[in-house]
Design an enzyme around this catalytic site. Structure first.
Site, short mmCIF file in Angstrom:
data_model
loop_
_atom_site.label_atom_id
_atom_site.label_comp_id
_atom_site.label_asym_id
_atom_site.label_seq_id
_atom_site.Cartn_x
_atom_site.Cartn_y
_atom_site.Cartn_z
N PRO A 239 -5.35 -0.87 -6.26
CA PRO A 239 -4.82 -1.43 -7.49
C PRO A 239 -3.76 -2.47 -7.15
CG PRO A 239 -3.92 0.78 -7.10
CD PRO A 239 -4.91 0.51 -6.02
N GLU B 291 -1.25 -5.32 -9.19
CA GLU B 291 -0.83 -5.94 -10.45
C GLU B 291 -1.06 -7.45 -10.40
OE1 GLU B 291 3.40 -5.84 -11.30
OE2 GLU B 291 2.94 -5.61 -13.43
N CYS C 261 4.63 3.12 -6.33
CA CYS C 261 5.25 1.80 -6.48
C CYS C 261 6.75 1.87 -6.17
CB CYS C 261 5.03 1.28 -7.91
SG CYS C 261 5.84 -0.30 -8.19
N LYS D 135 -1.95 8.35 -6.18
CA LYS D 135 -1.69 7.39 -5.09
C LYS D 135 -0.19 7.42 -4.81
CE LYS D 135 -2.24 2.55 -3.75
NZ LYS D 135 -0.99 1.83 -4.01
N ASN E 219 -4.03 4.32 3.32
CA ASN E 219 -3.80 2.94 2.86
C ASN E 219 -2.65 2.32 3.64
OD1 ASN E 219 -1.91 1.59 0.20
ND2 ASN E 219 -3.75 0.58 0.97
N ARG F 29 -4.05 -6.02 0.60
CA ARG F 29 -3.92 -7.44 0.95
C ARG F 29 -5.04 -7.97 1.83
NH1 ARG F 29 1.51 -6.58 3.55
NH2 ARG F 29 0.38 -4.63 3.88
#
Ligand SMILES: Cc1cc2nc3c(=O)[nH]c(=O)nc-3n(C[C@H](O)[C@H](O)[C@H](O)COP(=O)(O)O)c2cc1C
Length: 326
Positions: free
Chosen positions: A17, A19, A116, A155, A219, A244
Site C-alpha cells: 500500500p 499513499e 505508518c 501490516k 517487507n 519502492r
C-alpha cells in the site's frame, strides 16, 4: 469466511500500500504488466476509519477505496487479490467501518495499518503508535474481525524505538490475524537505514512456534524479483511485499522480461496517462501523474531529456502531443 491468504502458494508477491500511488489506476497498470501468478495481492492506500465514519469526511476519504470496473475485471482474471487498508484508533469505529466496507464494496480482505511512522499520524495514537499500546492494538484487530467476514491482516513494523519483534509478533498472533506483513524497520527508523531481515526471520520462528498456519510476509528493500525469492528462501517468510521497488521497474512482477524497449516504455506511459485521465480527469490534479513518468523514462539514450521535458507539460493533451507530434 473465504480466507484467500491460506490459498496463496509460497512464494507470494504483494504490491505494498502506498499513499498517493496505489490507487485503482496504478494497481491496474502494474497488474497488467505482471506475468501470470507472479503478483498475488495488491492493497489500497491507507484509509482512515474515522474519515469513513463521518458522512462528510467519507466523500473525500472514500476516493481511496475506488476500484474501477476494468481493474476489478483484470484482477479477477489474473487471480490477484485486492485488500483495503484501514487505519485509526477507535475499536468501535473499526467495527462499524469494517462492516460498512464489507457491505458496500467488493474487496477480498481488510488490512489494519500498524506500521505508518509519519509524525502527524502517530500523534493521533494510530498506526505504528499502536505497537506501544498492545492491548488497544489487540482490541482493534478483534473489533475489525467482528465487523466483517473478510480476512483481516495486519501490516506492522518490528518495534517503536528498538526491535521488539518476538514480543510484538507473539502478541499480535493472539488475535489470530489472517496474515501478518512485517516491515523490518522500527518506527524510529522511518525509512532510514536497512530493513532488518534477521528480525523478520525471528518473527517467522516465533510464528512457527505459536501459529504456524498464519502466513507471514516480509517487507523492506526488496528491489528485484530474484532478491524477493532469495529472502523467502533465507528467512522462511511466506512471501514478500514490494514498495519502492516498483518505482525502479514497473515490470517488477514480470521477472523474465529483462529487455524493455523505449517504444514499449512510452506505450505504457501513454496507457497509464489515458487510464488516469479516464478515471480521475477533473477530480485529481494532473500533476500527480508526473511522478510516474520517471518510472517509465529511463534506461535508454535520451531518457533524461524526455523526463525533463515532461516535467514541464501542463495537461493530458500535451503529453499525447509530445509523443505523437502532428
Ligand atoms: C510513497 C509511499 C507511500 C506509502 N504509503 C503507505 C500506506 O498508505 N500504508 C502502508 O501501510 N504503508 C505505506 N508505505 C510504506 C510501504 O508500504 C512499505 O512498507 C515501505 O515502503 C517499505 O517497503 P519498500 O522498501 O519495499 O519500499 C508507503 C511508502 C511510500 C514510499
Amino acid at each position: 469466511m473465504n480466507n484467500f491468504w491460506q490459498e496463496i502458494k509460497s512464494p507470494a508477491f504483494l504490491l505494498a500500500p502506498m499513499e498517493d500511488v496505489t490507487d485503482t489506476v496504478f494497481r491496474e497498470t502494474v497488474s497488467g504488466m505482471a506475468a501470470p501468478g507472479r503478483l498475488n495481492v495488491v492493497f489500497t492506500e491507507f484509509t482512515s476509519v474515522e474519515g469513513m465514519n463521518h458522512p462528510k469526511g467519507r466523500e473525500r476519504v472514500s476516493e481511496r477505496l475506488i476500484v474501477s470496473e476494468s481493474e476489478r475485471e483484470l484482477l479477477k482474471k489474473l487471480n490477484i487479490k485486492l485488500v483495503a487498508q484501514i487505519w485509526g484508533r477507535n475499536p468501535e469505529i473499526y467495527n462499524t467501518v469494517s462492516r460498512y466496507i464489507s457491505e458496500n464494496y467488493d474487496f477480498d480482505g481488510l488490512d489494519v495499518n500498524m506500521g505508518c511512522p509519519v509524525k502527524k499520524v502517530i500523534k493521533t495514537g494510530s498506526c505504528s503508535a499502536l505497537i506501544g499500546e498492545s492491548n488497544l492494538a489487540k482490541e482493534i484487530i478483534l473489533a475489525t474481525k467482528e465487523g466483517t467476514n473478510l480476512p483481516v491482516s495486519v501490516k506492522t513494523r518490528t518495534g517503536i524505538k528498538q526491535h521488539q519483534t518476538e514480543e510484538w509478533i507473539s502478541h499480535l498472533l493472539e488475535t489470530v490475524p489472517a496474515a501478518i506483513i512485517l516491515h523490518g524497520r522500527t518506527q524510529r527508523m522511518q525509512s532510514e537505514g536497512d530493513a532488518d531481515w534477521d528480525e523478520i526471520a525471528k518473527a517467522v520462528q516465533v510464528k512457527n512456534q505459536i501459529r504456524p498456519e498464519i502466513p507471514l510476509h516480509g517487507n523492506g528493500d526488496v528491489f528485484s524479483y530474484a532478491d524477493g525469492l532469495r529472502k523467502v528462501e533465507e528467512t522462511g517468510v511466506d512471501g514478500v511485499m514490494i514498495g519502492r521497488g516498483i518505482f525502479q521497474n514497473p515490470w517488477f512482477f514480470n521477472p523474465e522480461k529483462t529487455e524493455i524497449s523505449m517504444e514499449e516504455r512510452i506505450t505504457k506511459l501513454l496507457e497509464h496517462t489515458r487510464l488516469f485521465e479516464q478515471t480521475w480527469g477533473g477530480i485529481k490534479n494532473f500533476n500527480i501523474l508526473k511522478r510516474f513518468y520517471k518510472i517509465y523514462l529511463n534506461s535508454f539514450p535520451g531518457a533524461a531529456k524526455m523526463r525533463a521535458n515532461l516535467m514541464e507539460v501542463k495537461g493530458y493533451d500535451e503529453v499525447y502531443g509530445y509523443f505523437n507530434p502532428k
